[in-house]
Design a protein around this motif. Structure first.
Motif, mmCIF file in Angstrom:
data_model
loop_
_atom_site.group_PDB
_atom_site.id
_atom_site.type_symbol
_atom_site.label_atom_id
_atom_site.label_comp_id
_atom_site.label_asym_id
_atom_site.label_seq_id
_atom_site.Cartn_x
_atom_site.Cartn_y
_atom_site.Cartn_z
ATOM 1 N N VAL A 255 -11.616 1.428 1.205
ATOM 2 C CA VAL A 255 -10.707 1.602 0.076
ATOM 3 C C VAL A 255 -9.298 1.341 0.580
ATOM 4 C CG1 VAL A 255 -9.880 3.142 -1.746
ATOM 5 C CG2 VAL A 255 -12.147 3.482 -0.820
ATOM 6 N N THR A 256 -8.503 0.617 -0.194
ATOM 7 C CA THR A 256 -7.089 0.449 0.134
ATOM 8 C C THR A 256 -6.255 1.047 -0.992
ATOM 9 O OG1 THR A 256 -7.053 -1.765 -0.841
ATOM 10 C CG2 THR A 256 -7.423 -1.627 1.522
ATOM 11 N N ILE A 257 -5.137 1.664 -0.606
ATOM 12 C CA ILE A 257 -4.234 2.308 -1.550
ATOM 13 C C ILE A 257 -2.848 1.732 -1.329
ATOM 14 C CG2 ILE A 257 -3.321 4.518 -2.378
ATOM 15 C CD1 ILE A 257 -5.969 5.154 -0.105
ATOM 16 N N SER A 258 -2.222 1.265 -2.388
ATOM 17 C CA SER A 258 -0.894 0.684 -2.290
ATOM 18 C C SER A 258 0.149 1.755 -1.996
ATOM 19 C CB SER A 258 -0.531 -0.036 -3.586
ATOM 20 O OG SER A 258 0.805 -0.488 -3.533
ATOM 21 N N LYS A 259 1.065 1.453 -1.066
ATOM 22 C CA LYS A 259 2.190 2.337 -0.801
ATOM 23 C C LYS A 259 3.405 1.921 -1.610
ATOM 24 C CE LYS A 259 3.081 2.511 3.551
ATOM 25 N NZ LYS A 259 3.183 2.367 4.991
ATOM 26 N N ALA A 260 3.329 0.781 -2.302
ATOM 27 C CA ALA A 260 4.473 0.263 -3.044
ATOM 28 C C ALA A 260 4.297 0.352 -4.554
ATOM 29 C CB ALA A 260 4.720 -1.190 -2.649
ATOM 30 N N GLU A 261 3.069 0.362 -5.025
ATOM 31 C CA GLU A 261 2.799 0.390 -6.467
ATOM 32 C C GLU A 261 1.986 1.633 -6.819
ATOM 33 O OE1 GLU A 261 0.813 -3.180 -7.617
ATOM 34 O OE2 GLU A 261 2.088 -4.403 -6.340
ATOM 35 N N PRO A 262 2.471 2.435 -7.765
ATOM 36 C CA PRO A 262 1.693 3.612 -8.157
ATOM 37 C C PRO A 262 0.405 3.209 -8.874
ATOM 38 C CG PRO A 262 3.605 3.345 -9.581
ATOM 39 C CD PRO A 262 3.705 2.296 -8.507
ATOM 40 N N TYR A 263 -0.601 4.058 -8.785
ATOM 41 C CA TYR A 263 -1.888 3.888 -9.475
ATOM 42 C C TYR A 263 -2.685 2.681 -9.005
ATOM 43 C CZ TYR A 263 1.160 6.631 -12.475
ATOM 44 O OH TYR A 263 2.085 7.523 -12.938
ATOM 45 N N ASN A 264 -2.328 2.102 -7.875
ATOM 46 C CA ASN A 264 -2.959 0.881 -7.403
ATOM 47 C C ASN A 264 -3.821 1.190 -6.169
ATOM 48 O OD1 ASN A 264 -3.683 -1.678 -6.670
ATOM 49 N ND2 ASN A 264 -1.623 -2.484 -6.587
ATOM 50 N N VAL B 194 -2.302 1.729 2.602
ATOM 51 C CA VAL B 194 -3.059 2.612 3.484
ATOM 52 C C VAL B 194 -4.523 2.264 3.257
ATOM 53 C CG1 VAL B 194 -3.703 4.997 3.950
ATOM 54 C CG2 VAL B 194 -1.364 4.464 3.315
ATOM 55 N N ALA B 195 -5.262 2.121 4.328
ATOM 56 C CA ALA B 195 -6.685 1.803 4.207
ATOM 57 C C ALA B 195 -7.508 2.938 4.783
ATOM 58 C CB ALA B 195 -7.006 0.508 4.946
ATOM 59 N N ILE B 196 -8.553 3.322 4.060
ATOM 60 C CA ILE B 196 -9.549 4.257 4.588
ATOM 61 C C ILE B 196 -10.613 3.404 5.260
ATOM 62 C CG2 ILE B 196 -11.257 6.006 4.036
ATOM 63 C CD1 ILE B 196 -9.567 6.787 1.624
ATOM 64 N N LEU B 197 -10.881 3.695 6.511
ATOM 65 C CA LEU B 197 -11.763 2.859 7.317
ATOM 66 C C LEU B 197 -13.087 3.549 7.603
ATOM 67 C CD1 LEU B 197 -9.107 1.849 9.990
ATOM 68 C CD2 LEU B 197 -9.743 0.565 7.947
ATOM 69 N N ALA B 198 -14.113 2.734 7.836
ATOM 70 C CA ALA B 198 -15.426 3.229 8.247
ATOM 71 C C ALA B 198 -15.971 2.303 9.330
ATOM 72 C CB ALA B 198 -16.378 3.261 7.060
ATOM 73 N N LEU B 199 -16.782 2.858 10.214
ATOM 74 C CA LEU B 199 -17.399 2.040 11.261
ATOM 75 C C LEU B 199 -18.290 0.990 10.633
ATOM 76 C CD1 LEU B 199 -18.422 4.745 13.865
ATOM 77 C CD2 LEU B 199 -16.612 3.047 14.087
ATOM 78 N N SER B 200 -18.200 -0.213 11.167
ATOM 79 C CA SER B 200 -19.016 -1.298 10.630
ATOM 80 C C SER B 200 -20.275 -1.482 11.483
ATOM 81 C CB SER B 200 -18.204 -2.592 10.586
ATOM 82 O OG SER B 200 -17.899 -3.019 11.892
#
Length: 105
Positions: free
Chosen positions: A39-48, A22-28
């Protein structure tokens, strides 16, 4: 924290779901009005989770810190407690393609 809680947090976040993250996006700042992941958050690995450079976006430092804090909270939540993430972009693309095939688009 669940994916829904992240989406409905006081901090207005734009999310992009892919198969593994999952990625949190912002206008560039680019001329085309695109978005960049901050910021990117892994959906497959905890704490990543991985903070990214925010300087090419319209976010200021405090907003970036808040996004990273939310990402960390989500990453620390066990995978089976986060809920389901729906990729709404995929659904919209599929609907457009189907309407195009049926001649309604």
């Amino acid at each position: 924290m669940t994916y829904e809680e992240l989406k409905k947090s006081d901090f207005d976040v734009n999310l992009h779901y892919s198969i593994n993250e999952v990625a949190i996006l912002a206008l560039s700042f680019d001329a085309f009005g695109g978005v960049d992941p901050i910021v990117t958050i892994s959906k497959a690995e905890p704490y990543n989770y991985h903070p990214r450079d925010y300087r090419d976006t319209v976010l200021d430092l405090e907003d970036w810190r808040e996004a990273v804090k939310l990402a960390q909270e989500l990453a620390m939540t066990p995978l089976n407690e986060r809920g389901k993430a729906t990729n709404y972009d995929w659904i919209k693309t599929a609907k457009r393609a189907l309407h195009g095939i049926l001649g309604r688009g």
